[in-house]
Scaffold this motif. Sequence first.
Motif, PDB file in Angstrom:
ATOM      1  N   ALA A 103      10.418  54.942  94.571  1.00 21.44           N
ATOM      2  CA  ALA A 103       9.364  55.958  94.502  1.00 21.44           C
ATOM      3  C   ALA A 103       9.997  57.275  94.085  1.00 21.44           C
ATOM      4  N   LYS A 104       9.146  58.232  93.753  1.00 21.61           N
ATOM      5  CA  LYS A 104       9.654  59.559  93.400  1.00 21.61           C
ATOM      6  C   LYS A 104       9.845  60.328  94.713  1.00 21.61           C
ATOM      7  N   LYS A 105      11.025  60.863  94.913  1.00 16.17           N
ATOM      8  CA  LYS A 105      11.323  61.597  96.143  1.00 16.17           C
ATOM      9  C   LYS A 105      10.393  62.792  96.315  1.00 16.17           C
ATOM     10  N   PRO A 106       9.886  63.129  97.485  1.00 17.05           N
ATOM     11  CA  PRO A 106      10.076  62.480  98.776  1.00 17.05           C
ATOM     12  C   PRO A 106       8.981  61.458  99.086  1.00 17.05           C
ATOM     13  N   ASN A 107       8.219  61.066  98.059  1.00 18.97           N
ATOM     14  CA  ASN A 107       7.079  60.180  98.296  1.00 18.97           C
ATOM     15  C   ASN A 107       7.492  58.730  98.558  1.00 18.97           C
ATOM     16  N   VAL A 108       6.561  58.016  99.150  1.00 23.47           N
ATOM     17  CA  VAL A 108       6.736  56.569  99.355  1.00 23.47           C
ATOM     18  C   VAL A 108       5.780  55.810  98.435  1.00 23.47           C
ATOM     19  N   ILE A 109       4.631  56.417  98.197  1.00 19.67           N
ATOM     20  CA  ILE A 109       3.658  55.847  97.261  1.00 19.67           C
ATOM     21  C   ILE A 109       3.306  56.880  96.195  1.00 19.67           C
ATOM     22  N   PRO A 110       2.991  56.453  95.006  1.00 13.21           N
ATOM     23  CA  PRO A 110       3.091  55.073  94.519  1.00 13.21           C
ATOM     24  C   PRO A 110       4.555  54.670  94.363  1.00 13.21           C
ATOM     25  N   ASN A 111       4.781  53.366  94.324  1.00 14.36           N
ATOM     26  CA  ASN A 111       6.152  52.908  94.110  1.00 14.36           C
ATOM     27  C   ASN A 111       6.192  51.729  93.154  1.00 14.36           C
ATOM     28  N   ILE A 112       7.406  51.535  92.605  1.00 16.19           N
ATOM     29  CA  ILE A 112       7.633  50.418  91.689  1.00 16.19           C
ATOM     30  C   ILE A 112       8.284  49.303  92.489  1.00 16.19           C
ATOM     31  N   GLU A 113       7.713  48.105  92.436  1.00 14.73           N
ATOM     32  CA  GLU A 113       8.335  46.936  93.084  1.00 14.73           C
ATOM     33  C   GLU A 113       9.107  46.176  92.025  1.00 14.73           C
ATOM     34  N   LEU A 114      10.406  46.317  92.091  1.00 14.87           N
ATOM     35  CA  LEU A 114      11.274  45.735  91.065  1.00 14.87           C
ATOM     36  C   LEU A 114      11.828  44.396  91.533  1.00 14.87           C
ATOM     37  N   LYS A 115      11.751  43.389  90.662  1.00 13.45           N
ATOM     38  CA  LYS A 115      12.271  42.050  91.012  1.00 13.45           C
ATOM     39  C   LYS A 115      12.994  41.442  89.826  1.00 13.45           C
ATOM     40  N   PHE A 116      14.007  40.634  90.111  1.00 13.64           N
ATOM     41  CA  PHE A 116      14.622  39.841  89.042  1.00 13.64           C
ATOM     42  C   PHE A 116      13.675  38.692  88.685  1.00 13.64           C
ATOM     43  N   VAL A 117      13.635  38.322  87.411  1.00  8.17           N
ATOM     44  CA  VAL A 117      12.855  37.132  87.047  1.00  8.17           C
ATOM     45  C   VAL A 117      13.506  35.911  87.703  1.00  8.17           C
ATOM     46  N   LYS A 118      12.680  34.966  88.160  1.00 13.05           N
ATOM     47  CA  LYS A 118      13.303  33.841  88.858  1.00 13.05           C
ATOM     48  C   LYS A 118      12.811  32.466  88.402  1.00 13.05           C
ATOM     49  N   ASN A 119      11.769  32.403  87.629  1.00 11.47           N
ATOM     50  CA  ASN A 119      11.317  31.073  87.189  1.00 11.47           C
ATOM     51  C   ASN A 119      10.853  31.133  85.732  1.00 11.47           C
ATOM     52  N   THR A 120      10.468  29.986  85.211  1.00  9.75           N
ATOM     53  CA  THR A 120      10.140  29.928  83.776  1.00  9.75           C
ATOM     54  C   THR A 120       8.895  30.762  83.425  1.00  9.75           C
ATOM     55  N   VAL A 121       7.946  30.814  84.335  1.00  8.20           N
ATOM     56  CA  VAL A 121       6.736  31.605  84.054  1.00  8.20           C
ATOM     57  C   VAL A 121       7.115  33.080  83.917  1.00  8.20           C
ATOM     58  N   GLU A 122       7.971  33.546  84.830  1.00  4.86           N
ATOM     59  CA  GLU A 122       8.373  34.960  84.790  1.00  4.86           C
ATOM     60  C   GLU A 122       9.251  35.250  83.565  1.00  4.86           C
ATOM     61  N   LYS A 123      10.120  34.295  83.230  1.00  6.47           N
ATOM     62  CA  LYS A 123      10.941  34.477  82.024  1.00  6.47           C
ATOM     63  C   LYS A 123      10.039  34.530  80.790  1.00  6.47           C
ATOM     64  N   ASP A 124       9.023  33.686  80.785  1.00  9.25           N
ATOM     65  CA  ASP A 124       8.065  33.657  79.687  1.00  9.25           C
ATOM     66  C   ASP A 124       7.301  34.986  79.592  1.00  9.25           C
ATOM     67  N   ALA A 125       7.028  35.574  80.769  1.00  8.74           N
ATOM     68  CA  ALA A 125       6.305  36.858  80.784  1.00  8.74           C
ATOM     69  C   ALA A 125       7.111  37.934  80.061  1.00  8.74           C
ATOM     70  N   ILE A 126       8.423  37.916  80.238  1.00  6.88           N
ATOM     71  CA  ILE A 126       9.275  38.898  79.539  1.00  6.88           C
ATOM     72  C   ILE A 126       9.321  38.590  78.039  1.00  6.88           C
ATOM     73  N   LYS A 127       9.488  37.296  77.749  1.00 11.06           N
ATOM     74  CA  LYS A 127       9.632  36.878  76.345  1.00 11.06           C
ATOM     75  C   LYS A 127       8.363  37.175  75.528  1.00 11.06           C
ATOM     76  N   THR A 128       7.200  37.022  76.159  1.00 11.16           N
ATOM     77  CA  THR A 128       5.940  37.170  75.416  1.00 11.16           C
ATOM     78  C   THR A 128       5.229  38.496  75.729  1.00 11.16           C
ATOM     79  N   ALA A 129       5.994  39.439  76.255  1.00 11.02           N
ATOM     80  CA  ALA A 129       5.393  40.731  76.643  1.00 11.02           C
ATOM     81  C   ALA A 129       4.810  41.456  75.437  1.00 11.02           C
ATOM     82  N   ILE A 130       3.837  42.324  75.719  1.00  9.00           N
ATOM     83  CA  ILE A 130       3.272  43.133  74.640  1.00  9.00           C
ATOM     84  C   ILE A 130       3.478  44.626  74.938  1.00  9.00           C
TER      85      ILE A 130
END
Lengths: 188, 53
Positions: A103-130
């Motif tokens: 989040a942007k200091k000193p706030n808690v919201i809104p925030n970005i939930e960051l995750k590593f891709v972990k399966n084929t659907v998520e990998k596909d989401a990156i590959k076919t992003a617009i």
Amino acid sequence: MEFIDKKTIRLDKIPTLLDNFVVDFTKVLEKHAGYVIVSGYVSILFGRSRATEDIDILIEKMSKEDLIILYSELKENGYWCVEIEDVNEIMDMLLEGLAVRFAKKPNVIPNIELKFVKNTVEKDAIKTAIDVVLKTGKIRISNIELQIAYKEKVLKSEKDMEDARHLEGVFKSNIDNKLLGEYREMLK
Amino acid sequence: MKVFDKEKNSKQRMDFVDTWADYVRTHPDSDWSRQQKIVVDSQLENNSKQRKK
């Protein structure tokens, strides 16, 4: 809203606080990792009449060295990790498949939930992003067909069903129905 | 007496989603986004104030 080509949409909207927050964060992120924005914010970007406190972003797996550089630049730009401070623990969480929130200091919201891709659907989401070109910058989102199917078949809450319906309504004439059908079949 | 009809409420909500999506599709970005901005920004600001209390 205008399709410049199959992978680029121009959106001349008046940006919300949420849009500005996302554009600012991804300007830092894109220098360090391939990413894609998924879930609720995609519907909100295209007009859903609701807000959200967290924006889900998937990133390609990166080394700890690269994460240290990204984390350092995020901090320089006024962001903080809401749960933990130590970059080693952030790396451990990401490797465990958990999300870390920025989040942007000193706030808690809104925030970005960051995750590593972990399966084929998520990998596909990156590959076919617009790309979506806003007045304030360019962001990368999951393709609309995948978003609709994922919300309908995986997430399934009332809010998710409404998000899916909204996207389907807004993109009525631009949706690849064959692709949407394939995603629906794959995710059911 | 049925005080709250969940099914009817869900249908009404979905009908509104359809109406608003049609509006977004058929109106200029500047038009619908001006209205959306009021909703999104005020929700965010209210949530933020609630958290600080």
